[in-house]
Design a protein around this motif. Structure first.
Motif, PDB file in Angstrom:
ATOM      1  N   UNK A  38      -8.412  -4.992 -11.802  1.00  0.00           N
ATOM      2  CA  UNK A  38      -7.637  -5.342 -10.612  1.00  0.00           C
ATOM      3  C   UNK A  38      -6.471  -4.389 -10.374  1.00  0.00           C
ATOM      4  N   UNK A  39      -5.844  -3.906 -11.441  1.00  0.00           N
ATOM      5  CA  UNK A  39      -4.713  -2.994 -11.267  1.00  0.00           C
ATOM      6  C   UNK A  39      -5.146  -1.646 -10.690  1.00  0.00           C
ATOM      7  N   UNK A  40      -6.392  -1.240 -10.897  1.00  0.00           N
ATOM      8  CA  UNK A  40      -6.878   0.021 -10.324  1.00  0.00           C
ATOM      9  C   UNK A  40      -6.997  -0.080  -8.802  1.00  0.00           C
ATOM     10  N   UNK A  41      -7.453  -1.212  -8.320  1.00  0.00           N
ATOM     11  CA  UNK A  41      -7.543  -1.446  -6.879  1.00  0.00           C
ATOM     12  C   UNK A  41      -6.130  -1.563  -6.300  1.00  0.00           C
ATOM     13  N   UNK A  42      -5.276  -2.301  -6.996  1.00  0.00           N
ATOM     14  CA  UNK A  42      -3.907  -2.510  -6.523  1.00  0.00           C
ATOM     15  C   UNK A  42      -3.137  -1.192  -6.419  1.00  0.00           C
ATOM     16  N   UNK A  43      -3.319  -0.295  -7.366  1.00  0.00           N
ATOM     17  CA  UNK A  43      -2.621   0.997  -7.320  1.00  0.00           C
ATOM     18  C   UNK A  43      -3.049   1.816  -6.107  1.00  0.00           C
ATOM     19  N   UNK A  44      -4.323   1.783  -5.769  1.00  0.00           N
ATOM     20  CA  UNK A  44      -4.802   2.520  -4.597  1.00  0.00           C
ATOM     21  C   UNK A  44      -4.219   1.933  -3.314  1.00  0.00           C
ATOM     22  N   UNK A  45      -4.174   0.619  -3.226  1.00  0.00           N
ATOM     23  CA  UNK A  45      -3.626  -0.039  -2.043  1.00  0.00           C
ATOM     24  C   UNK A  45      -2.125   0.234  -1.936  1.00  0.00           C
ATOM     25  N   UNK A  46      -1.421   0.196  -3.054  1.00  0.00           N
ATOM     26  CA  UNK A  46       0.010   0.502  -3.039  1.00  0.00           C
ATOM     27  C   UNK A  46       0.264   1.947  -2.600  1.00  0.00           C
ATOM     28  N   UNK A  47      -0.585   2.863  -3.040  1.00  0.00           N
ATOM     29  CA  UNK A  47      -0.456   4.250  -2.592  1.00  0.00           C
ATOM     30  C   UNK A  47      -0.594   4.344  -1.079  1.00  0.00           C
ATOM     31  N   UNK A  48      -1.609   3.684  -0.516  1.00  0.00           N
ATOM     32  CA  UNK A  48      -1.822   3.731   0.929  1.00  0.00           C
ATOM     33  C   UNK A  48      -0.672   3.096   1.701  1.00  0.00           C
ATOM     34  N   UNK A  49      -0.030   2.106   1.103  1.00  0.00           N
ATOM     35  CA  UNK A  49       1.094   1.432   1.767  1.00  0.00           C
ATOM     36  C   UNK A  49       2.412   2.191   1.602  1.00  0.00           C
ATOM     37  N   UNK A  50       2.422   3.164   0.720  1.00  0.00           N
ATOM     38  CA  UNK A  50       3.673   3.884   0.442  1.00  0.00           C
ATOM     39  C   UNK A  50       3.850   5.101   1.356  1.00  0.00           C
ATOM     40  N   UNK A  51       5.032   5.683   1.296  1.00  0.00           N
ATOM     41  CA  UNK A  51       5.307   6.892   2.071  1.00  0.00           C
ATOM     42  C   UNK A  51       4.575   8.102   1.495  1.00  0.00           C
ATOM     43  N   UNK A  52       4.070   7.996   0.285  1.00  0.00           N
ATOM     44  CA  UNK A  52       3.316   9.093  -0.329  1.00  0.00           C
ATOM     45  C   UNK A  52       2.031   9.396   0.432  1.00  0.00           C
ATOM     46  N   UNK A  53       1.530   8.427   1.173  1.00  0.00           N
ATOM     47  CA  UNK A  53       0.290   8.629   1.934  1.00  0.00           C
ATOM     48  C   UNK A  53       0.573   8.937   3.402  1.00  0.00           C
ATOM     49  N   UNK A  54       1.756   9.425   3.694  1.00  0.00           N
ATOM     50  CA  UNK A  54       2.180   9.611   5.089  1.00  0.00           C
ATOM     51  C   UNK A  54       1.316  10.590   5.877  1.00  0.00           C
ATOM     52  N   UNK A  55       0.568  11.460   5.226  1.00  0.00           N
ATOM     53  CA  UNK A  55      -0.280  12.402   5.948  1.00  0.00           C
ATOM     54  C   UNK A  55      -1.742  11.947   5.977  1.00  0.00           C
ATOM     55  N   UNK A  56      -2.037  10.798   5.426  1.00  0.00           N
ATOM     56  CA  UNK A  56      -3.372  10.199   5.518  1.00  0.00           C
ATOM     57  C   UNK A  56      -3.471   9.518   6.874  1.00  0.00           C
ATOM     58  N   UNK A  57      -4.531   9.797   7.598  1.00  0.00           N
ATOM     59  CA  UNK A  57      -4.736   9.136   8.890  1.00  0.00           C
ATOM     60  C   UNK A  57      -6.229   9.054   9.151  1.00  0.00           C
ATOM     61  N   UNK A  58      -6.706   7.860   9.469  1.00  0.00           N
ATOM     62  CA  UNK A  58      -8.118   7.677   9.765  1.00  0.00           C
ATOM     63  C   UNK A  58      -9.013   7.983   8.583  1.00  0.00           C
ATOM     64  N   UNK A  59      -8.594   7.599   7.415  1.00  0.00           N
ATOM     65  CA  UNK A  59      -9.315   7.921   6.190  1.00  0.00           C
ATOM     66  C   UNK A  59      -9.719   6.647   5.467  1.00  0.00           C
ATOM     67  N   UNK A  60     -10.870   6.685   4.843  1.00  0.00           N
ATOM     68  CA  UNK A  60     -11.304   5.569   4.007  1.00  0.00           C
ATOM     69  C   UNK A  60     -11.245   6.031   2.562  1.00  0.00           C
ATOM     70  N   UNK A  61     -10.419   5.393   1.773  1.00  0.00           N
ATOM     71  CA  UNK A  61     -10.270   5.739   0.369  1.00  0.00           C
ATOM     72  C   UNK A  61     -11.202   4.857  -0.448  1.00  0.00           C
TER      73      UNK A  61
END
Length: 70
Positions: A38-61
């Motif tokens: 569960x923590x592996x999924x949560x880390x990916x979701x937290x990354x997408x919700x963070x400012x670190x993913x600010x250049x991701x757009x229209x992407x499926x991780x």
């Protein structure tokens, strides 16, 4: 205004405790030989919700242990 739409696709998640025969078969069927924690999924979701993913757009991780790659 730009609206970013980014999603996370996850896989089967391991349960704690005793594993069933079905879960053991699923473990062996994936490229990594195990289910996601569960923590592996949560880390990916937290990354997408963070400012670190600010250049991701229209992407499926894909957070699926390479299941989509086979």
């Amino acid at each position: 205004m730009l609206v970013r739409k980014t999603i996370s696709s996850s896989t089967r998640i391991s349960r704690t405790g005793r594993r069933s025969t079905v879960e053991e078969a699923l473990n062996k069927s994936g490229p990594l030989g195990r289910l996601a924690e569960t923590n592996e999924i949560a880390c990916a979701v937290l990354f997408l919700a963070s400012s670190e993913s600010r250049f991701f757009a229209g992407h499926e991780l894909f957070v699926d242990g390479a299941v989509a790659a086979i």
